[in-house]
Scaffold this active site. Structure first.
Site, short mmCIF file in Angstrom:
data_model
loop_
_atom_site.label_atom_id
_atom_site.label_comp_id
_atom_site.label_asym_id
_atom_site.label_seq_id
_atom_site.Cartn_x
_atom_site.Cartn_y
_atom_site.Cartn_z
N HIS A 138 -18.75 39.91 37.55
CA HIS A 138 -18.69 39.54 36.13
C HIS A 138 -19.81 40.25 35.39
CE1 HIS A 138 -18.07 37.25 32.50
NE2 HIS A 138 -19.30 36.79 32.54
N ARG A 243 -44.67 42.62 32.42
CA ARG A 243 -45.04 43.26 31.16
C ARG A 243 -45.43 44.73 31.34
NH1 ARG A 243 -48.93 39.37 27.73
NH2 ARG A 243 -48.39 40.97 26.19
#
Length: 319
Positions: A138, A243
């Site tokens: 999916h 990050r």
């Protein structure tokens, strides 16, 4: 895995049916192709009768030098109840004894005008594609700057809307909602759309739209190699997200590990631009340019230089 019959080879390739028409619906169970050289010499102990048999110039030249009794023995043993077919290359003439044995056993004999190596290559590629491991996921598959990006995430997170924005930015849609994936070779995944929803996007509030009709033939692709996965998830304040980009996640699809990045979703974030940049950054990494590693190295060097300055300053103060 798809069913492959001998008739599929006749439909797909430039093959002429010479004998054994009754057996064109025989099923092929393996992508391996046999060149029965040892069998022509009379050694049938390990004869792979379930494989497609291919006779080239070498095999037929040797066959023509055998005695009539040996020829009769060889063709009878070659044409078994499970043999899916025999391919003759270079448009060579098929011996009458082989035609008789094939008609009797119902083994299709097909003739190709091309050279043996070319025929083997094309038939093997076709059969390996048909017999490749298969699954469905999916998600949405988009071709972004030549990078096949599989976008995953829970229902309603915005996968189709992001794909629509990417198409507007000039990229190409491969599949929406359900991506059919087959594994070719040991490290290659090819994704495509189910025929029922090919070129279609489902946008909540609008319904089904035809991407090719709206944006042109250049906005879609029939299939694409999957090279990275972007997983969209709702922003979690308690979760620590990468990050710097030094951590490299992977997602295993069948037997292949694919690089994966997780992108948190919240209002104000332009997901299409983020995914587009992720694809460009992935290309740079493959070219040997890694911005995260360069930053880490720069930071390490700066820390090292500061330590040296502090050490020198300490010594000067003592003096």
């Amino acid at each position: 895995m798809s069913k492959v019959r001998t008739q599929d080879l006749l439909d797909r390739f430039d093959l002429e049916i010479v004998a054994g028409e009754d057996g064109v619906h025989r099923e092929i169970f393996t992508s391996d192709i046999s060149r029965p050289g040892m069998e022509m010499a009379g050694y049938f102990k390990y004869y792979p009768s379930e494989r497609l048999q291919l006779l080239g110039k070498t095999e037929l030249s040797f066959f023509l030098e055998l005695t009539d009794a040996e020829k009769k023995d060889r063709v009878t043993k070659l044409c078994t109840d499970v043999t899916p077919g025999i391919v003759i290359t270079r448009a060579m003439e098929v011996p009458d004894l082989l035609i008789e044995a094939a008609n009797e056993a119902g083994v299709p004999i097909m003739r190709s005008p091309y050279k043996t190596t070319r025929v083997i290559s094309r038939l093997t590629n076709f059969l390996e594609t048909k017999f490749a491991p298969f699954t469905a996921i999916h998600g949405v598959l988009v071709d972004i700057y030549g990078v096949g990006v599989l976008i995953t995430g829970q229902s309603g997170v915005g996968k189709s809307e992001t794909a629509l924005e990417l198409v507007k930015r000039g990229h190409r849609l491969v599949a929406d909602d359900s991506v059919e994936i087959r594994q070719e070779d040991y490290d290659t995944l090819i994704g495509n759309s189910p025929p029922l929803i090919e070129h279609l996007l489902e946008i909540r509030g609008l319904g089904i739209i035809n991407v090719m009709t709206l944006f042109g033939a250049g906005s879609v692709r029939n299939y694409k190699r999957i090279t990275m996965v972007i997983n969209l998830e709702l922003w979690d304040e308690k979760k620590q997200y990468d990050r710097l980009g030094l951590e490299e996640e992977t997602m295993k699809i069948m037997d292949v590990e694919i690089p994966k990045a997780t992108v948190p979703v919240r209002p104000g974030r332009n997901l299409a631009v983020i995914i587009e940049v992720a694809a460009m950054n992935f290309r740079l990494k493959r070219m040997g340019i890694n911005a995260a590693e360069e930053f880490s190295e720069r930071l390490t060097n700066m820390i090292g230089e500061n330590k040296n300055d502090i050490t020198k300053g300490g010594f000067q103060g003592d003096m």
